[in-house]
Design a protein around this motif. Structure first.
Motif, PDB file in Angstrom:
ATOM      1  N   LEU A 106       0.738  -1.026  -0.175  1.00 40.61           N
ATOM      2  CA  LEU A 106       0.139  -0.114  -0.031  1.00 40.61           C
ATOM      3  C   LEU A 106       1.174   0.872  -0.124  1.00 40.61           C
ATOM      4  O   LEU A 106       0.349   2.101  -0.561  1.00 40.61           O
ATOM      5  N   ILE A 107       2.191   1.534   0.942  1.00 41.19           N
ATOM      6  CA  ILE A 107       3.292   2.609   1.008  1.00 41.19           C
ATOM      7  C   ILE A 107       3.555   2.459  -0.549  1.00 41.19           C
ATOM      8  O   ILE A 107       3.512   3.663  -1.454  1.00 41.19           O
ATOM      9  N   GLU A 108       4.147   1.365  -1.170  1.00 42.04           N
ATOM     10  CA  GLU A 108       4.866   1.162  -2.357  1.00 42.04           C
ATOM     11  C   GLU A 108       3.830   2.263  -3.405  1.00 42.04           C
ATOM     12  O   GLU A 108       4.292   2.743  -4.742  1.00 42.04           O
ATOM     13  N   GLN A 109       2.252   1.955  -3.508  1.00 45.26           N
ATOM     14  CA  GLN A 109       1.020   2.349  -4.437  1.00 45.26           C
ATOM     15  C   GLN A 109       0.752   3.368  -4.330  1.00 45.26           C
ATOM     16  O   GLN A 109       0.039   4.629  -5.209  1.00 45.26           O
ATOM     17  N   GLY A 110       1.002   4.112  -2.912  1.00 47.16           N
ATOM     18  CA  GLY A 110       0.627   5.731  -2.647  1.00 47.16           C
ATOM     19  C   GLY A 110      -0.409   5.856  -2.055  1.00 47.16           C
ATOM     20  O   GLY A 110      -0.903   6.659  -1.690  1.00 47.16           O
ATOM     21  N   PHE A 111      -1.201   4.375  -1.531  1.00 46.16           N
ATOM     22  CA  PHE A 111      -2.063   4.873  -0.893  1.00 46.16           C
ATOM     23  C   PHE A 111      -1.824   4.930   0.672  1.00 46.16           C
ATOM     24  O   PHE A 111      -2.330   5.218   0.964  1.00 46.16           O
ATOM     25  N   VAL A 112      -1.092   4.519   1.256  1.00 47.14           N
ATOM     26  CA  VAL A 112      -0.400   4.905   2.189  1.00 47.14           C
ATOM     27  C   VAL A 112       1.169   5.931   2.181  1.00 47.14           C
ATOM     28  O   VAL A 112       1.618   5.017   1.761  1.00 47.14           O
ATOM     29  N   PRO A 134      15.415   3.566  -1.386  1.00 45.12           N
ATOM     30  CA  PRO A 134      15.197   4.249  -2.988  1.00 45.12           C
ATOM     31  C   PRO A 134      14.001   4.385  -4.151  1.00 45.12           C
ATOM     32  O   PRO A 134      13.519   5.083  -4.799  1.00 45.12           O
ATOM     33  N   LEU A 135      13.337   2.841  -2.906  1.00 45.96           N
ATOM     34  CA  LEU A 135      11.742   3.271  -3.813  1.00 45.96           C
ATOM     35  C   LEU A 135      10.988   4.389  -3.466  1.00 45.96           C
ATOM     36  O   LEU A 135       9.927   4.910  -4.446  1.00 45.96           O
ATOM     37  N   LEU A 136      11.192   4.068  -2.438  1.00 47.34           N
ATOM     38  CA  LEU A 136      10.164   5.646  -1.352  1.00 47.34           C
ATOM     39  C   LEU A 136      10.723   6.814  -1.700  1.00 47.34           C
ATOM     40  O   LEU A 136       9.569   7.414  -2.062  1.00 47.34           O
ATOM     41  N   GLU A 137      11.338   7.013  -1.720  1.00 46.98           N
ATOM     42  CA  GLU A 137      12.237   8.745  -2.969  1.00 46.98           C
ATOM     43  C   GLU A 137      11.465   8.606  -4.744  1.00 46.98           C
ATOM     44  O   GLU A 137      11.142   9.489  -5.504  1.00 46.98           O
ATOM     45  N   GLU A 138      12.070   7.738  -5.159  1.00 45.52           N
ATOM     46  CA  GLU A 138      11.280   7.529  -6.577  1.00 45.52           C
ATOM     47  C   GLU A 138       9.800   7.545  -7.125  1.00 45.52           C
ATOM     48  O   GLU A 138       9.377   7.882  -7.699  1.00 45.52           O
ATOM     49  N   THR A 139       9.049   7.129  -5.653  1.00 53.18           N
ATOM     50  CA  THR A 139       7.158   7.468  -5.799  1.00 53.18           C
ATOM     51  C   THR A 139       7.193   8.742  -4.897  1.00 53.18           C
ATOM     52  O   THR A 139       5.841   8.904  -4.865  1.00 53.18           O
ATOM     53  N   ASP A 140       8.131   9.341  -4.567  1.00 55.04           N
ATOM     54  CA  ASP A 140       7.373  10.462  -3.984  1.00 55.04           C
ATOM     55  C   ASP A 140       6.827  10.601  -2.896  1.00 55.04           C
ATOM     56  O   ASP A 140       5.802  11.105  -2.594  1.00 55.04           O
TER      57      ASP A 140
END
Length: 204
Positions: free
Chosen positions: A71-77, A122-128
């Motif tokens: 859910l975090i990686e999808q931007g829902f959280v 890095p993924l969290l930064e990439e997905t802002d």
């Protein structure tokens, strides 16, 4: 119109440390996430809660047991973050005197959690994913709130189990520890209360 986010305050470590009407375990955490996802209500989680809450840590260390990381990686959280860096946060906050982060960085779990966060960062930064904390000195605000309480009595606040001497003792301890700066004020307040309670038990 900006989309709204639900701030999940029940992940505060205080909820785990004191009895509530529910068990703040991984099952409760997952039910909360799934319910919000079904309703389409996006979530905002404080970076400190994400690292200090045992259910959230479990979800990061073992993604198969929870939908959190997906859910975090999808931007829902999204993560409300002080510095957009989960890896360095415990050290930074421990240096400021926040006890819960000091416990975390000295725990047996931290090396494994740190490795996972390094891979994930890095993924969290990439997905802002990170949302910056408001530019407000929250510790100073907490200190002001506590000092307003110092002007009241236990009776004013319907605290029947605390004597006037105990009440004044807590504020004296808090003011002594908070004399030179206003960082980690909640930790200092909790420490003052704990010390006063310990003194009281020893005097019985």
């Amino acid at each position: 119109m900006r989309p709204s986010l639900t701030y999940v305050g029940t992940l505060d470590d205080v909820v785990e440390r004191f009895p509530w009407q529910f068990d703040a375990d991984i099952n409760y955490f997952n039910q909360l996430l799934v319910r919000k996802a079904i309703l389409g209500e996006k979530i905002l989680i404080n970076d400190g809660y994400l690292l200090n809450n045992s259910a959230a840590r479990q979800a990061i260390l073992n993604p198969s047991c929870s939908p959190l990381t997906s859910l975090i990686e999808q931007g829902f959280v999204r993560i409300l973050s002080r510095n957009a860096d989960l890896v360095s946060l415990p050290e930074k906050m421990a240096d400021q005197g926040v006890a819960s982060f000091n416990v975390l960085k000295n725990s047996a779990e931290w090396p494994s959690l740190k490795r996972e966060l390094r891979k994930w960062q890095p993924l969290l930064e990439e997905t802002d994913n990170f949302i910056p904390w408001p530019e407000k000195h929250i510790s100073h605000g907490f200190d002001q709130m506590i000092m307003r309480l110092a002007e009241r009595t236990p009776e004013d606040l319907s605290i029947g189990s605390v004597s006037h001497d105990q009440w004044r003792r807590v504020f004296d301890l808090y003011e002594q520890s908070n004399r030179y700066d206003k960082e980690a004020t909640r930790t200092r307040w909790e420490s003052a209360v704990t010390e006063c309670l310990a003194d009281n038990h020893q005097g019985l």
